[in-house]
Write a protein that holds these residues in place. Structure first.
Motif, short mmCIF file in Angstrom:
data_model
loop_
_atom_site.label_atom_id
_atom_site.label_comp_id
_atom_site.label_asym_id
_atom_site.label_seq_id
_atom_site.Cartn_x
_atom_site.Cartn_y
_atom_site.Cartn_z
N PHE B 151 0.83 -1.20 0.00
CA PHE B 151 0.00 0.00 0.00
C PHE B 151 0.87 1.25 0.00
O PHE B 151 0.50 2.28 -0.56
N GLY B 152 2.05 1.14 0.63
CA GLY B 152 2.92 2.31 0.75
C GLY B 152 3.79 2.54 -0.47
O GLY B 152 4.47 3.57 -0.56
N VAL B 153 3.82 1.60 -1.41
CA VAL B 153 4.66 1.79 -2.61
C VAL B 153 4.07 2.94 -3.44
O VAL B 153 2.88 2.91 -3.78
N PRO B 154 4.87 3.97 -3.74
CA PRO B 154 4.35 5.06 -4.55
C PRO B 154 3.80 4.53 -5.88
O PRO B 154 4.41 3.67 -6.51
N SER B 155 2.64 5.04 -6.29
CA SER B 155 1.99 4.45 -7.46
C SER B 155 2.81 4.67 -8.73
O SER B 155 2.72 3.88 -9.67
N ILE B 156 3.64 5.69 -8.77
CA ILE B 156 4.46 5.91 -9.96
C ILE B 156 5.55 4.82 -10.05
O ILE B 156 5.93 4.39 -11.14
N VAL B 157 6.01 4.36 -8.89
CA VAL B 157 7.00 3.27 -8.86
C VAL B 157 6.33 1.98 -9.34
O VAL B 157 6.89 1.21 -10.14
N LEU B 158 5.12 1.78 -8.87
CA LEU B 158 4.32 0.64 -9.30
C LEU B 158 4.18 0.64 -10.83
O LEU B 158 4.26 -0.40 -11.49
N ALA B 159 3.97 1.85 -11.36
CA ALA B 159 3.80 1.98 -12.81
C ALA B 159 5.05 1.50 -13.55
O ALA B 159 4.95 0.78 -14.55
N LEU B 160 6.22 1.87 -13.05
CA LEU B 160 7.45 1.43 -13.71
C LEU B 160 7.59 -0.08 -13.66
O LEU B 160 8.03 -0.73 -14.61
N PHE B 161 7.21 -0.66 -12.52
CA PHE B 161 7.26 -2.12 -12.38
C PHE B 161 6.39 -2.79 -13.44
O PHE B 161 6.83 -3.68 -14.17
#
Lengths: 306, 322, 330
Positions: B151-161
């Motif tokens: 939940f704490g992972v920034p969504s922009i980081v998630l996007a790169l993943f």
């Protein structure tokens, strides 16, 4: 009175008995007036009447639509221990919390009647409840130390009140006054939560007396404690009454018999399907326990009811 | 033990007459009969206390005012462009002209969020069941921590993943966007489900076991139905959050056409958040007008869902309490 | 007996009646399958977290190899010369987050105190949800509002005022022309963080036992003294944890910041443009000119991930310790 003497094997109890003896001396100087109507305030009827601290005149307390206590009148004399006893739900704690306006914060609280404290109406419009509580200290059922060190628990209220001179001395004396100093003097900086329940309760008494109140109200102060801690709290109260006027709520009749000079018996009256607390009888403790005038009091103190 | 000692200490204190009080209280002893009005010092303290309360009240009003300001800004600008055409038509071929609508974006956002829900809901519920029914304490705590971290992972980081996982070397796709939204929804669904499942009385499970009902039948037949309301509320709230999420879509589903398309595996899916984002980066008042309308539609949906879920939740709580 | 209780019970009886007839292999299989599915779901969550870490670091290896830790301090970001340093982004990250926390922590705690201590329950039940609604506004809408409504107001009114009032502080500088910049980004982040801190802190304040508050009140304390003496100290760890969660949110916000920060490429003063790690990724990733630029953006994502996870873990560690402490003292 005699029962507690016979079932008092431990040392602390014996000390209590010595104190009891003193109280009986006091009683001899101020013989109870058997003919005085109890509800009119026994204190008034004494030949050598003590100064009256609280003069409660026909108060009723309600929370929203329900009435908690109705028509209570009594007088609390200076430097005595007055005990309030009665079955649970009879409104004795509610009554106690009216004496220092602790009920003000309860939603829906309403009070009619008058409580005079040294002749001043406690609920007069210009009265500041904070000033009231500063003069009339309170100790609660469960020990509730502040989330601070032992030292700061005692020093907190004096600091708020601007009593900053000789603070260390004040803290030490308050702790001595609560018979706690010897146990905590080497760990004043530690959290108050590390103390045992009995010690926490004495700390709560220490912090209450540190601001030099006039009255101490105690709401079942020993009910959450084991018998040994209870005994030490009782001793302490007998000591403190030389300095303070004490009003104590207790569900423990033996406790009232052991320490109180005056006892008020509250009961739960049911009328028209509503349950309301009322004062049944108020008199010298010995009278309440040995020669009660009201049969309900007799039933309660002998264990037939409640 | 310490209580025993304390009593003996208390005893020594008692043997002394309580003289120390006289020292203590000899100082500034107040006259108890003095009127109970506030002293000068207390008046000062009361003024400070009330000033702090006023500050706190002002802070709360400020927050409500900010909400009102934002909602009003969006509503006043967005409501004026709302029309049937706006809700159904696509944007005009040339962005710098008036008219057109956001129909494909509404359909696209619904598609993206729908697929994300289909992925996240079963996994979230199963993960919650794992925590409440099967896992050891330690395993449950570990999974809880993992979900909180997710939940704490920034969504922009998630996007790169997700970009590396699905898009890299191929083209953007609506599915990649949905996949990222599902990861955002997963911890929300799982934690909400877990909390509701924990409210189901343990006695119900014990009774099932005592009656010889197998674990999975008990879960499917008794436990899950009891918790269903809370699980659905949690999922809907997560869905509302995903609907407004823009960061993953800006990386994964940004270059989209002006028409409805359901080629979620090979094409970017038009969606409201990216449409608003693009409008905000261009100096084009016509685009802004449409973006305000889009923002109004999105905000309305999210606020309604939130209010509804809150009401349902409150009702569910009351029911559980009874 | 409420109907809510009766329903599961009757379902249970029905199940029991059926399962006694059809027990055996099917049930054992069902148990095993369900258990397996649950374990699988748990593993998927774990895999997602591990996958994120792996893929992001993997994407960043090129830039990490090229620039090493110097990436964190160098302030040149020039795609056409293939030189990348994150100094500007980290500066922007620090400035905007610091501004947001500076404003959001006191405001959030004040709101929480109002809700928990001052407001009558009826008012609390209206204002509390409204504050939480603030957190439900999508960041892209907040950013859109920020650049079209808030920024013009800031540049025409607020910034000149601040400049004339406290412009002697070197950080403020001249008002910006468009309103886009670090200051605006900080304010938008404040709006996002306030409801997080406010709602968690309110819940914490409401858990302070009445008897503890009474203890302070009975000592002749004013309401504020009671808050200072009892409510704040007994909930401080939880409030700090809430602040860390808010910080995590501020650090990781990409879109709203990208919309209002102005995409600046140099270290500038508060009213001027800048970038944060997250906004740079949002603004540049799709238009990356070369693999090194993309990898550098991944490097930024690694930094974000590390800081974000630290903030989150800190919050978790505090609350766990806090809860243990609570359990011990109660």
């Amino acid at each position: 009175m005699s029962t507690e003497v016979t079932d008092a094997p431990s040392t602390p109890r014996q000390r209590v008995r010595i104190q009891t003896g003193e109280r009986e001396d006091l009683g001899a100087r101020e013989p109870a007036n058997g003919t005085a109507p109890a509800l009119a305030g026994a204190g008034q009827a004494k030949p050598a009447a003590r100064e009256t601290i609280f003069d409660v005149r026909d108060i009723s307390v309600s929370y929203g639509a329900s009435t908690a206590i109705a028509g209570v009148s009594l007088k609390v004399p200076r430097h005595l221990i007055t005990a309030l006893i009665g079955p649970s739900g009879c409104g004795k704690s509610t009554f106690l919390r009216c004496l220092n306006r602790m009920n003000d914060t309860v939603p829906g609280f309403g009070l009619t009647g008058q409580i005079l404290y040294h002749g001043n109406d406690l609920y007069a419009p210009r009265v500041d409840p904070v000033e009231v509580r500063r003069r009339i200290g309170m100790v609660f059922q469960r020990p509730n130390p502040l989330p601070k060190s032992i030292y700061d628990n005692v020093a907190w209220a004096p600091r708020n009140l601007g009593m900053k001179a000789n603070l260390d001395e004040r803290v030490e004396r308050a702790l001595r006054g609560a018979a706690l100093w010897e146990e905590v003097k080497d760990r004043l900086k530690q959290s108050a939560f590390g103390l045992s329940g009995g010690q926490q309760q004495r700390l709560c008494i220490a912090r209450a007396i540190a601001i030099e109140p006039d009255v101490l109200l105690l709401d079942e102060p020993a009910s959450a404690l084991d018998p040994i801690a209870t005994a030490s709290i009782e001793e302490l109260m007998l000591n403190l009454k030389h300095r303070f006027t004490i009003v104590i709520v207790t569900h423990n009749m033996q406790q009232a018999a052991r320490i109180a000079d005056r006892t008020a018996f509250f009961s739960l009256e049911v009328s028209a399907g509503k349950r309301t607390g009322a004062l049944v009888e108020y008199d010298e403790t010995s009278t309440i326990f040995t020669r009660p005038k009201d049969p309900r009091t007799g039933d309660y103190v002998t264990g037939r009811f409640g | 033990m310490s209580d025993l000692e304390s009593t003996s200490e208390g005893g020594t204190a008692l043997l002394d007459p309580p003289d120390h009080f006289d020292d203590l209280f000899a100082s500034e002893r107040l006259d108890p009969a003095r009127p109970l009005t506030a002293s000068r010092q207390l008046r000062r303290r009361q003024i400070f206390s009330r000033a702090m309360e006023s500050t706190q009240t002002a802070a709360a009003l400020l927050a409500v005012a900010m909400l009102a300001f934002v909602v009003y800004s969006v509503a006043s600008r967005g409501a004026s462009v709302l029309s049937f055409e706006f809700l159904t038509a696509g944007p005009p071929a040339i962005e710098e002209t008036a008219g057109g609508g956001i129909g494909p974006m509404i359909v696209g956002t619904a598609t993206l969020v729908g697929i994300a829900t289909v992925i996240a809901m079963p996994i979230g519920i199963l993960a919650a069941l794992y925590m409440t029914e099967f896992a050891s304490r330690r395993a449950a705590r570990l999974l809880r921590m993992v979900l909180d971290l997710l939940f704490g992972v920034p969504s922009i980081v998630l996007a790169l993943f997700v970009f590396e996982l699905i898009v890299a070397g191929k083209s953007e796709s609506g599915f990649a966007g949905s996949f990222a939204l599902a990861i955002i929804m997963l911890p929300l669904v799982a934690r909400a489900s877990q909390e509701t499942l924990l409210l189901v009385p343990q006695g119900l499970r014990d009774a099932a076991a005592a009656l010889g009902v197998s674990h999975w039948r008990a879960l499917r037949g008794v436990v899950l139905p009891s918790a269903l309301g809370g699980i659905i509320t949690g999922t809907v709230l997560a869905l509302a959050r995903a609907a407004g999420e823009s960061a993953p879509l800006i990386i994964l589903s940004a270059v989209f056409s002006r028409t409805v398309n359901f080629n979620i595996f090979s094409e970017a899916t038009p969606n409201i958040p990216v449409y608003i984002y693009k409008a905000s980066t261009a100096a084009n008042p016509y685009g802004w007008a449409r973006a305000w309308g889009a923002a109004f539609v999105l905000l309305l949906f999210i606020l309604i869902v939130n209010i509804g879920a809150r009401a349902l939740h409150a009702r569910g709580r009351r029911k559980m309490a009874r | 007996m409420s109907t809510g209780e009766a329903n599961p019970a009757s379902r249970l009886r029905a199940l029991a009646a059926r399962s006694s007839a059809s027990a055996g292999a099917v049930d054992r299989l069902g148990d095993a399958v369900l258990r397996g599915l649950c374990v699988l779901a748990a593993l998927l969550a774990l895999a997602a977290l591990a996958g994120i870490a792996y893929e992001v670091i993997d994407g960043a290896t090129l830039a990490i190899g090229r620039f090493g830790l110097g990436f964190l301090v160098h302030t040149t970001w020039q795609p056409n010369f293939k030189v990348f340093g994150a100094g500007v982004m980290l500066y922007g990250l620090a400035v905007t987050s610091a501004l947001a926390m500076l404003l959001a922590v006191p405001i959030g705690i004040a709101i929480a105190l109002y809700l928990a201590m001052v407001a009558p329950p009826r008012v609390r039940n209206v204002i509390g949800p409204l504050v939480e609604m603030l957190a439900a506004i999508p960041s892209v809408i907040l950013g859109f509002w920020g650049i079209l409504v808030l920024a013009p107001f800031l540049s025409s009114d607020m910034e000149p005022f601040l400049h004339s009032a406290i412009g002697f502080l070197p950080i403020f500088g001249e008002p910006s022309s468009t309103g886009a910049g670090l200051f605006t980004a900080g304010l938008i982040l404040t709006i996002m963080v306030v409801p997080i801190i406010a709602s968690i802190s309110r819940d914490l304040f409401l858990t302070v036992p009445q008897e503890m508050k009474d203890g302070a009140t009975a000592l002749g304390a004013t309401r504020w003294e009671m808050v200072r003496g009892v409510v704040l100290p007994s909930t401080a760890p939880g409030v700090v944890a809430a602040c860390f969660l808010g910080l995590g949110r501020a650090l990781g916000e990409a879109i709203a910041v990208a919309q209002v920060i102005g995409d600046g490429k140099a270290i500038q003063k508060l009213f001027e443009t800048g970038n944060t790690a997250a906004s740079a990724i949002a603004l540049e990733f799709l238009g990356a000119e070369n693999r090194l630029q993309a990898s550098s953006l991944f490097y930024l994502a690694v930094i974000l991930l590390v800081i974000g996870l630290i903030a989150n873990l800190t919050a978790q560690a505090i609350t766990r310790r806090f809860l243990i402490h609570r359990a011990m003292t109660r």
